[in-house]
Design an enzyme around this catalytic site. Structure first.
Site, PDB file in Angstrom:
ATOM      1  N   ASP A  23      26.027  28.557  35.120  1.00 16.24           N
ATOM      2  CA  ASP A  23      26.892  28.995  34.024  1.00 16.24           C
ATOM      3  C   ASP A  23      26.907  30.522  33.971  1.00 16.24           C
ATOM      4  O   ASP A  23      25.873  31.157  33.727  1.00 16.24           O
ATOM      5  CB  ASP A  23      26.357  28.424  32.705  1.00 16.24           C
ATOM      6  CG  ASP A  23      27.344  28.564  31.560  1.00 16.24           C
ATOM      7  OD1 ASP A  23      28.453  29.083  31.790  1.00 16.24           O
ATOM      8  OD2 ASP A  23      27.003  28.160  30.433  1.00 16.24           O
ATOM      9  N   ASP A 113      33.981  28.990  34.463  1.00 15.66           N
ATOM     10  CA  ASP A 113      32.733  29.745  34.533  1.00 15.66           C
ATOM     11  C   ASP A 113      31.490  28.865  34.591  1.00 15.66           C
ATOM     12  O   ASP A 113      30.381  29.357  34.409  1.00 15.66           O
ATOM     13  CB  ASP A 113      32.625  30.727  33.364  1.00 15.66           C
ATOM     14  CG  ASP A 113      32.690  30.041  32.001  1.00 15.66           C
ATOM     15  OD1 ASP A 113      32.951  28.824  31.961  1.00 15.66           O
ATOM     16  OD2 ASP A 113      32.464  30.726  30.981  1.00 15.66           O
ATOM     17  N   GLU A 114      31.648  27.563  34.849  1.00 15.55           N
ATOM     18  CA  GLU A 114      30.460  26.721  34.962  1.00 15.55           C
ATOM     19  C   GLU A 114      30.733  25.498  35.818  1.00 15.55           C
ATOM     20  O   GLU A 114      31.863  25.021  35.922  1.00 15.55           O
ATOM     21  CB  GLU A 114      29.936  26.288  33.587  1.00 15.55           C
ATOM     22  CG  GLU A 114      30.869  25.402  32.814  1.00 15.55           C
ATOM     23  CD  GLU A 114      30.238  24.867  31.529  1.00 15.55           C
ATOM     24  OE1 GLU A 114      29.050  24.461  31.549  1.00 15.55           O
ATOM     25  OE2 GLU A 114      30.947  24.851  30.509  1.00 15.55           O
TER      26      GLU A 114
END
EC number: 2.7.7.7
Length: 409
Positions: A23, A113-114
Protein backbone atom coordinates in the site's frame (compact mmCIF):
# COMPACT_ATOMS: atom_id res chain seq x y z
CA UNK A 1 6.09 -6.52 21.62
CA UNK A 2 5.40 -6.97 17.90
CA UNK A 3 8.19 -5.73 15.66
CA UNK A 4 8.74 -5.42 11.94
CA UNK A 5 10.17 -8.51 10.30
CA UNK A 6 9.20 -10.86 13.16
CA UNK A 7 9.66 -14.43 11.83
CA UNK A 8 8.74 -17.83 13.27
CA UNK A 9 10.50 -21.11 12.52
CA UNK A 10 9.06 -22.85 9.45
CA UNK A 11 8.58 -26.02 11.52
CA UNK A 12 6.16 -24.12 13.82
CA UNK A 13 4.01 -22.73 10.98
CA UNK A 14 0.73 -24.46 10.21
CA UNK A 15 0.76 -22.52 6.91
CA UNK A 16 3.17 -20.12 5.29
CA UNK A 17 2.67 -16.38 5.66
CA UNK A 18 3.01 -15.66 1.95
CA UNK A 19 0.38 -13.06 1.08
CA UNK A 20 1.64 -9.48 0.77
CA UNK A 21 -0.51 -6.38 0.98
CA UNK A 22 1.42 -3.49 -0.56
CA UNK A 23 0.00 0.00 0.00
CA UNK A 24 1.58 3.26 -1.17
CA UNK A 25 1.70 5.84 1.63
CA UNK A 26 -0.44 8.98 1.16
CA UNK A 27 -0.12 8.32 -2.54
CA UNK A 28 -1.10 11.64 -4.16
CA UNK A 29 0.79 13.67 -1.54
CA UNK A 30 3.86 11.43 -1.83
CA UNK A 31 3.97 11.94 -5.61
CA UNK A 32 3.82 15.71 -5.08
CA UNK A 33 6.65 15.56 -2.53
CA UNK A 34 8.70 13.36 -4.86
CA UNK A 35 8.31 15.76 -7.80
CA UNK A 36 8.74 19.01 -5.86
CA UNK A 37 11.73 19.10 -3.46
CA UNK A 38 10.36 22.14 -1.59
CA UNK A 39 7.41 20.03 -0.41
CA UNK A 40 9.52 17.31 1.18
CA UNK A 41 9.14 17.20 4.94
CA UNK A 42 6.31 19.75 4.74
CA UNK A 43 2.60 19.38 5.44
CA UNK A 44 0.97 18.95 2.01
CA UNK A 45 -2.72 18.93 1.09
CA UNK A 46 -3.77 17.75 -2.36
CA UNK A 47 -7.13 19.06 -3.50
CA UNK A 48 -9.26 22.11 -4.10
CA UNK A 49 -12.40 22.48 -2.01
CA UNK A 50 -11.87 19.05 -0.46
CA UNK A 51 -8.68 17.30 0.70
CA UNK A 52 -8.06 14.36 -1.64
CA UNK A 53 -4.81 13.38 0.11
CA UNK A 54 -2.69 14.65 2.98
CA UNK A 55 0.95 13.99 3.74
CA UNK A 56 1.82 12.38 7.05
CA UNK A 57 3.14 15.75 8.22
CA UNK A 58 -0.40 17.12 7.77
CA UNK A 59 -2.07 14.03 9.22
CA UNK A 60 -0.11 14.60 12.43
CA UNK A 61 -2.29 17.70 12.97
CA UNK A 62 -5.52 15.72 12.59
CA UNK A 63 -6.11 16.36 8.87
CA UNK A 64 -8.12 13.59 7.23
CA UNK A 65 -9.77 12.94 3.87
CA UNK A 66 -12.24 14.04 2.61
CA UNK A 67 -12.04 17.05 4.94
CA UNK A 68 -12.86 20.53 3.68
CA UNK A 69 -9.62 22.37 2.83
CA UNK A 70 -10.56 25.36 5.02
CA UNK A 71 -11.10 23.07 7.99
CA UNK A 72 -7.81 21.30 7.24
CA UNK A 73 -5.95 24.63 7.16
CA UNK A 74 -7.48 25.62 10.50
CA UNK A 75 -5.92 22.47 11.97
CA UNK A 76 -2.65 22.83 10.07
CA UNK A 77 -2.15 26.51 9.09
CA UNK A 78 1.30 25.92 7.60
CA UNK A 79 0.10 23.28 5.15
CA UNK A 80 0.77 23.82 1.45
CA UNK A 81 -2.23 23.20 -0.80
CA UNK A 82 -1.46 21.85 -4.28
CA UNK A 83 -3.89 21.02 -7.10
CA UNK A 84 -4.17 17.35 -8.06
CA UNK A 85 -2.27 16.04 -11.09
CA UNK A 86 -4.13 12.87 -12.02
CA UNK A 87 -1.90 12.02 -14.99
CA UNK A 88 1.18 11.99 -12.72
CA UNK A 89 -0.55 9.68 -10.25
CA UNK A 90 -1.63 7.36 -13.05
CA UNK A 91 1.95 7.13 -14.38
CA UNK A 92 3.33 6.45 -10.90
CA UNK A 93 0.74 3.73 -10.33
CA UNK A 94 1.61 2.00 -13.60
CA UNK A 95 5.31 2.01 -12.69
CA UNK A 96 4.62 0.50 -9.27
CA UNK A 97 2.33 -2.20 -10.69
CA UNK A 98 5.06 -3.15 -13.16
CA UNK A 99 7.26 -3.88 -10.14
CA UNK A 100 4.45 -5.87 -8.51
CA UNK A 101 4.03 -8.03 -11.62
CA UNK A 102 7.78 -8.43 -12.01
CA UNK A 103 7.83 -9.74 -8.44
CA UNK A 104 5.07 -12.34 -8.95
CA UNK A 105 2.38 -13.06 -11.55
CA UNK A 106 -0.11 -13.49 -8.68
CA UNK A 107 -1.20 -9.84 -8.28
CA UNK A 108 -4.69 -8.65 -7.35
CA UNK A 109 -5.02 -4.89 -7.75
CA UNK A 110 -7.39 -3.25 -5.28
CA UNK A 111 -6.93 0.36 -6.33
CA UNK A 112 -4.26 2.40 -8.08
CA UNK A 113 -2.17 2.50 -4.89
CA UNK A 114 -2.59 -0.95 -3.34
CA UNK A 115 -2.55 -4.63 -4.23
CA UNK A 116 -2.33 -8.14 -2.83
CA UNK A 117 0.54 -10.36 -3.99
CA UNK A 118 0.84 -14.11 -3.46
CA UNK A 119 4.50 -15.15 -3.26
CA UNK A 120 4.00 -18.68 -1.88
CA UNK A 121 5.72 -20.36 -4.83
CA UNK A 122 8.80 -18.13 -4.91
CA UNK A 123 10.76 -19.26 -1.86
CA UNK A 124 13.38 -21.27 -3.81
CA UNK A 125 14.05 -18.60 -6.42
CA UNK A 126 13.46 -15.37 -4.46
CA UNK A 127 13.72 -16.26 -0.77
CA UNK A 128 11.31 -15.99 2.15
CA UNK A 129 8.15 -13.86 1.72
CA UNK A 130 9.39 -11.21 4.15
CA UNK A 131 12.63 -10.92 2.13
CA UNK A 132 10.61 -10.58 -1.08
CA UNK A 133 8.58 -7.83 0.61
CA UNK A 134 11.76 -6.07 1.68
CA UNK A 135 13.16 -6.19 -1.86
CA UNK A 136 9.85 -4.93 -3.28
CA UNK A 137 9.89 -1.91 -0.96
CA UNK A 138 13.46 -1.13 -1.97
CA UNK A 139 12.61 -1.30 -5.67
CA UNK A 140 9.56 0.96 -5.33
CA UNK A 141 11.62 3.51 -3.41
CA UNK A 142 14.59 3.33 -5.80
CA UNK A 143 12.85 3.00 -9.18
CA UNK A 144 9.67 5.05 -8.59
CA UNK A 145 10.76 7.25 -5.69
CA UNK A 146 7.78 6.52 -3.44
CA UNK A 147 7.38 5.09 0.08
CA UNK A 148 5.31 1.92 0.39
CA UNK A 149 4.16 -0.12 3.37
CA UNK A 150 3.86 -3.91 3.15
CA UNK A 151 2.13 -6.43 5.38
CA UNK A 152 2.98 -10.13 5.16
CA UNK A 153 0.57 -12.74 6.52
CA UNK A 154 -1.21 -16.02 5.89
CA UNK A 155 -4.49 -14.31 4.87
CA UNK A 156 -5.46 -11.24 2.89
CA UNK A 157 -7.23 -9.71 5.88
CA UNK A 158 -4.23 -9.98 8.19
CA UNK A 159 -1.83 -8.79 5.48
CA UNK A 160 -3.92 -5.65 5.00
CA UNK A 161 -4.11 -5.00 8.74
CA UNK A 162 -0.35 -5.54 9.03
CA UNK A 163 0.41 -3.02 6.29
CA UNK A 164 -1.84 -0.46 7.98
CA UNK A 165 -0.17 -1.01 11.36
CA UNK A 166 3.28 -0.70 9.78
CA UNK A 167 2.57 2.72 8.22
CA UNK A 168 4.20 4.96 7.31
CA UNK A 169 6.86 3.38 5.12
CA UNK A 170 7.01 0.13 7.08
CA UNK A 171 7.17 -3.64 6.83
CA UNK A 172 5.44 -6.06 9.18
CA UNK A 173 5.12 -9.84 9.03
CA UNK A 174 2.51 -11.73 11.05
CA UNK A 175 3.67 -15.34 11.55
CA UNK A 176 0.82 -17.91 11.61
CA UNK A 177 1.52 -18.92 15.21
CA UNK A 178 1.33 -15.29 16.40
CA UNK A 179 -1.76 -14.11 14.54
CA UNK A 180 -4.04 -13.78 17.57
CA UNK A 181 -1.26 -12.21 19.62
CA UNK A 182 -1.04 -9.53 16.93
CA UNK A 183 -4.76 -9.16 16.18
CA UNK A 184 -6.56 -9.27 19.54
CA UNK A 185 -5.05 -6.12 21.13
CA UNK A 186 -6.05 -3.99 18.12
CA UNK A 187 -9.14 -1.71 18.15
CA UNK A 188 -12.30 -3.22 16.64
CA UNK A 189 -12.18 -0.58 13.89
CA UNK A 190 -9.37 -2.60 12.29
CA UNK A 191 -11.88 -5.30 11.28
CA UNK A 192 -13.33 -5.08 7.76
CA UNK A 193 -16.98 -4.16 8.13
CA UNK A 194 -16.66 -2.12 11.32
CA UNK A 195 -17.63 1.40 10.36
CA UNK A 196 -18.76 4.30 12.48
CA UNK A 197 -22.21 2.88 13.28
CA UNK A 198 -21.00 -0.66 14.09
CA UNK A 199 -18.14 0.69 16.20
CA UNK A 200 -20.58 2.80 18.20
CA UNK A 201 -22.81 -0.25 18.79
CA UNK A 202 -19.82 -2.22 20.05
CA UNK A 203 -18.38 0.59 22.17
CA UNK A 204 -21.73 1.04 23.91
CA UNK A 205 -21.38 -2.57 25.07
CA UNK A 206 -17.81 -2.06 26.23
CA UNK A 207 -16.27 -3.85 23.21
CA UNK A 208 -13.30 -1.79 22.03
CA UNK A 209 -10.65 -4.45 21.21
CA UNK A 210 -10.73 -7.30 18.70
CA UNK A 211 -10.00 -9.80 21.48
CA UNK A 212 -13.08 -8.67 23.41
CA UNK A 213 -15.19 -9.15 20.28
CA UNK A 214 -13.74 -12.65 19.80
CA UNK A 215 -14.58 -13.57 23.40
CA UNK A 216 -18.13 -12.30 22.96
CA UNK A 217 -19.03 -15.24 20.73
CA UNK A 218 -20.82 -15.46 17.39
CA UNK A 219 -24.32 -15.83 18.85
CA UNK A 220 -24.29 -12.68 21.00
CA UNK A 221 -22.61 -10.75 18.17
CA UNK A 222 -25.33 -11.84 15.73
CA UNK A 223 -28.00 -10.79 18.21
CA UNK A 224 -26.50 -7.29 18.41
CA UNK A 225 -25.37 -6.72 14.80
CA UNK A 226 -27.40 -9.18 12.74
CA UNK A 227 -26.56 -12.74 11.61
CA UNK A 228 -24.47 -11.84 8.53
CA UNK A 229 -22.25 -9.15 10.05
CA UNK A 230 -22.00 -11.06 13.33
CA UNK A 231 -20.72 -14.18 11.56
CA UNK A 232 -18.35 -12.11 9.39
CA UNK A 233 -16.77 -10.18 12.27
CA UNK A 234 -16.50 -13.23 14.51
CA UNK A 235 -14.59 -15.09 11.80
CA UNK A 236 -12.20 -12.18 11.26
CA UNK A 237 -11.64 -11.80 15.01
CA UNK A 238 -10.22 -15.34 14.97
CA UNK A 239 -8.10 -14.60 11.85
CA UNK A 240 -10.29 -16.73 9.57
CA UNK A 241 -10.26 -15.53 5.98
CA UNK A 242 -10.31 -18.21 3.26
CA UNK A 243 -10.05 -15.85 0.28
CA UNK A 244 -7.07 -16.25 -2.00
CA UNK A 245 -5.37 -13.68 -4.22
CA UNK A 246 -7.58 -13.40 -7.31
CA UNK A 247 -5.62 -12.40 -10.40
CA UNK A 248 -8.65 -12.66 -12.70
CA UNK A 249 -10.94 -10.45 -10.69
CA UNK A 250 -12.82 -7.84 -12.70
CA UNK A 251 -14.23 -4.64 -11.35
CA UNK A 252 -17.67 -5.06 -9.75
CA UNK A 253 -18.53 -1.38 -10.05
CA UNK A 254 -17.20 1.83 -11.53
CA UNK A 255 -17.84 5.31 -10.25
CA UNK A 256 -17.04 8.99 -10.63
CA UNK A 257 -17.69 11.94 -8.41
CA UNK A 258 -17.39 15.70 -8.35
CA UNK A 259 -16.54 17.83 -5.32
CA UNK A 260 -18.73 20.95 -5.29
CA UNK A 261 -17.38 22.93 -2.34
CA UNK A 262 -19.73 24.78 -0.03
CA UNK A 263 -21.09 27.31 -2.52
CA UNK A 264 -24.80 26.86 -3.19
CA UNK A 265 -25.48 24.98 -6.42
CA UNK A 266 -28.76 25.32 -8.28
CA UNK A 267 -30.77 22.30 -9.36
CA UNK A 268 -29.70 23.02 -12.94
CA UNK A 269 -26.02 22.98 -11.97
CA UNK A 270 -26.41 19.67 -10.15
CA UNK A 271 -28.08 18.16 -13.20
CA UNK A 272 -25.30 19.48 -15.46
CA UNK A 273 -22.64 17.87 -13.27
CA UNK A 274 -24.65 14.64 -13.30
CA UNK A 275 -24.66 14.72 -17.12
CA UNK A 276 -20.89 14.98 -17.11
CA UNK A 277 -20.51 12.06 -14.69
CA UNK A 278 -22.89 9.90 -16.75
CA UNK A 279 -20.98 10.67 -19.95
CA UNK A 280 -17.65 9.81 -18.33
CA UNK A 281 -18.89 6.54 -16.85
CA UNK A 282 -20.64 5.50 -20.05
CA UNK A 283 -17.37 5.94 -21.93
CA UNK A 284 -15.46 3.85 -19.39
CA UNK A 285 -18.16 1.17 -19.44
CA UNK A 286 -18.06 0.75 -23.20
CA UNK A 287 -14.26 0.91 -23.35
CA UNK A 288 -14.09 -2.02 -20.90
CA UNK A 289 -16.79 -3.88 -22.89
CA UNK A 290 -19.04 -4.06 -19.85
CA UNK A 291 -22.75 -3.47 -19.23
CA UNK A 292 -24.49 -2.46 -16.01
CA UNK A 293 -27.90 -2.90 -14.46
CA UNK A 294 -27.83 -0.67 -11.37
CA UNK A 295 -27.20 3.08 -11.20
CA UNK A 296 -26.33 4.59 -7.82
CA UNK A 297 -26.50 8.32 -6.99
CA UNK A 298 -24.10 9.30 -4.21
CA UNK A 299 -24.49 12.54 -2.24
CA UNK A 300 -22.46 14.24 0.48
CA UNK A 301 -23.94 17.11 2.46
CA UNK A 302 -22.36 20.09 4.19
CA UNK A 303 -21.96 18.21 7.50
CA UNK A 304 -20.10 15.40 5.65
CA UNK A 305 -22.97 12.95 6.11
CA UNK A 306 -23.78 10.90 3.02
CA UNK A 307 -26.79 9.38 1.31
CA UNK A 308 -27.29 7.12 -1.70
CA UNK A 309 -30.19 6.37 -4.03
CA UNK A 310 -30.19 3.53 -6.56
CA UNK A 311 -32.23 2.21 -9.46
CA UNK A 312 -31.98 -1.19 -11.13
CA UNK A 313 -32.82 -1.35 -14.83
CA UNK A 314 -34.95 -4.16 -16.30
CA UNK A 315 -32.04 -5.18 -18.53
CA UNK A 316 -28.31 -4.51 -18.63
CA UNK A 317 -27.06 -1.64 -20.78
CA UNK A 318 -24.03 0.35 -21.87
CA UNK A 319 -26.14 3.15 -23.35
CA UNK A 320 -25.21 6.61 -22.17
CA UNK A 321 -28.79 7.80 -22.56
CA UNK A 322 -30.16 4.92 -20.46
CA UNK A 323 -27.66 5.66 -17.69
CA UNK A 324 -28.42 9.38 -17.83
CA UNK A 325 -32.19 8.87 -17.71
CA UNK A 326 -31.90 6.73 -14.59
CA UNK A 327 -29.49 9.19 -12.97
CA UNK A 328 -31.79 12.15 -13.65
CA UNK A 329 -34.73 10.25 -12.17
CA UNK A 330 -32.72 9.55 -9.01
CA UNK A 331 -31.64 13.19 -8.73
CA UNK A 332 -35.20 14.48 -9.19
CA UNK A 333 -36.43 12.20 -6.39
CA UNK A 334 -33.58 13.32 -4.11
CA UNK A 335 -33.98 17.09 -4.63
CA UNK A 336 -36.37 17.59 -1.67
CA UNK A 337 -33.79 15.99 0.65
CA UNK A 338 -30.99 18.06 -0.92
CA UNK A 339 -32.96 21.29 -0.36
CA UNK A 340 -33.78 20.27 3.20
CA UNK A 341 -30.12 19.58 3.99
CA UNK A 342 -28.92 22.85 2.46
CA UNK A 343 -27.31 21.50 -0.69
CA UNK A 344 -24.48 19.15 -1.63
CA UNK A 345 -20.71 19.36 -1.29
CA UNK A 346 -20.18 16.30 -3.50
CA UNK A 347 -22.21 14.45 -6.12
CA UNK A 348 -21.24 11.03 -7.46
CA UNK A 349 -22.52 8.31 -9.72
CA UNK A 350 -21.71 4.57 -9.66
CA UNK A 351 -22.59 1.78 -12.06
CA UNK A 352 -22.90 -1.66 -10.45
CA UNK A 353 -24.12 -5.16 -11.29
CA UNK A 354 -21.57 -5.21 -14.11
CA UNK A 355 -21.36 -7.98 -16.68
CA UNK A 356 -19.54 -8.69 -19.93
CA UNK A 357 -21.02 -6.85 -22.91
CA UNK A 358 -20.78 -10.06 -24.96
CA UNK A 359 -23.28 -11.73 -22.64
CA UNK A 360 -25.85 -8.96 -23.08
CA UNK A 361 -29.19 -10.52 -24.04
CA UNK A 362 -30.69 -9.16 -27.24
CA UNK A 363 -34.31 -8.06 -27.13
CA UNK A 364 -36.84 -9.18 -29.69
CA UNK A 365 -36.64 -9.28 -32.70
CA UNK A 366 -32.94 -10.15 -32.01
CA UNK A 367 -31.50 -7.43 -34.20
CA UNK A 368 -27.74 -6.94 -33.82
CA UNK A 369 -26.58 -3.90 -31.88
CA UNK A 370 -25.86 -0.89 -34.03
CA UNK A 371 -22.16 -0.23 -34.55
CA UNK A 372 -22.49 3.47 -35.42
CA UNK A 373 -24.23 5.40 -32.66
CA UNK A 374 -23.83 8.76 -30.96
CA UNK A 375 -22.11 6.98 -28.04
CA UNK A 376 -19.60 5.26 -30.33
CA UNK A 377 -18.88 8.49 -32.22
CA UNK A 378 -18.25 10.45 -29.01
CA UNK A 379 -16.14 7.58 -27.63
CA UNK A 380 -13.93 7.66 -30.73
CA UNK A 381 -13.42 11.43 -30.42
CA UNK A 382 -12.53 11.22 -26.74
CA UNK A 383 -10.19 8.28 -27.24
CA UNK A 384 -8.36 10.11 -30.02
CA UNK A 385 -8.28 13.70 -28.76
CA UNK A 386 -8.81 13.45 -24.98
CA UNK A 387 -11.62 13.35 -22.44
CA UNK A 388 -12.43 17.07 -22.60
CA UNK A 389 -12.63 17.25 -26.39
CA UNK A 390 -16.41 17.02 -26.47
CA UNK A 391 -18.51 18.26 -23.58
CA UNK A 392 -22.09 19.21 -22.88
CA UNK A 393 -23.05 22.84 -23.34
CA UNK A 394 -24.29 22.93 -19.74
CA UNK A 395 -20.74 22.22 -18.57
CA UNK A 396 -19.04 25.00 -20.56
CA UNK A 397 -17.04 27.13 -18.15
CA UNK A 398 -17.47 24.58 -15.39
CA UNK A 399 -14.96 22.00 -16.61
CA UNK A 400 -15.21 18.26 -16.66
CA UNK A 401 -14.20 17.88 -13.03
CA UNK A 402 -11.50 15.56 -11.75
CA UNK A 403 -11.23 12.13 -13.31
CA UNK A 404 -9.64 9.92 -10.67
CA UNK A 405 -7.26 7.36 -12.22
CA UNK A 406 -8.33 3.73 -11.91
CA UNK A 407 -6.78 0.33 -12.52
CA UNK A 408 -7.18 -1.14 -15.99
CA UNK A 409 -10.32 -3.29 -16.04
Amino acid sequence: MFVSGLIASSRERPEQAAILHADLDSFYASVEQRDNPRLRGRAVLVGGGVVLAASYEAKAFGVRTPMNVRQALSLCPNAIVVPPRMSAYSQASKAVFEIFRDTTPEVEGISIDEAFLDVAGLRRIAGAPVDIARDLRTRVRTEVGLPISVGVARTKFLAKVASAVSKPDGLLEVPPDQELEFLHPLPVERLWGVGEVTARELHERGITKVGQLADMGEGPLAAVLGPAIGKHLYALSWARDPRRVDTGRRRRSIGAQRALGRRHRSDEELEAYLHGLADRLGHRLRKARRVCRTIVLRMRFDDFTRATRSHTLPEATDSGQAVLRAARTLLAAALPLIHERGGLTLIGLSLTNLDHADTMQLSLPFEPRAESTLDSTLDALRDRFGAGTVTRAALLGKGEGLSVPILPD
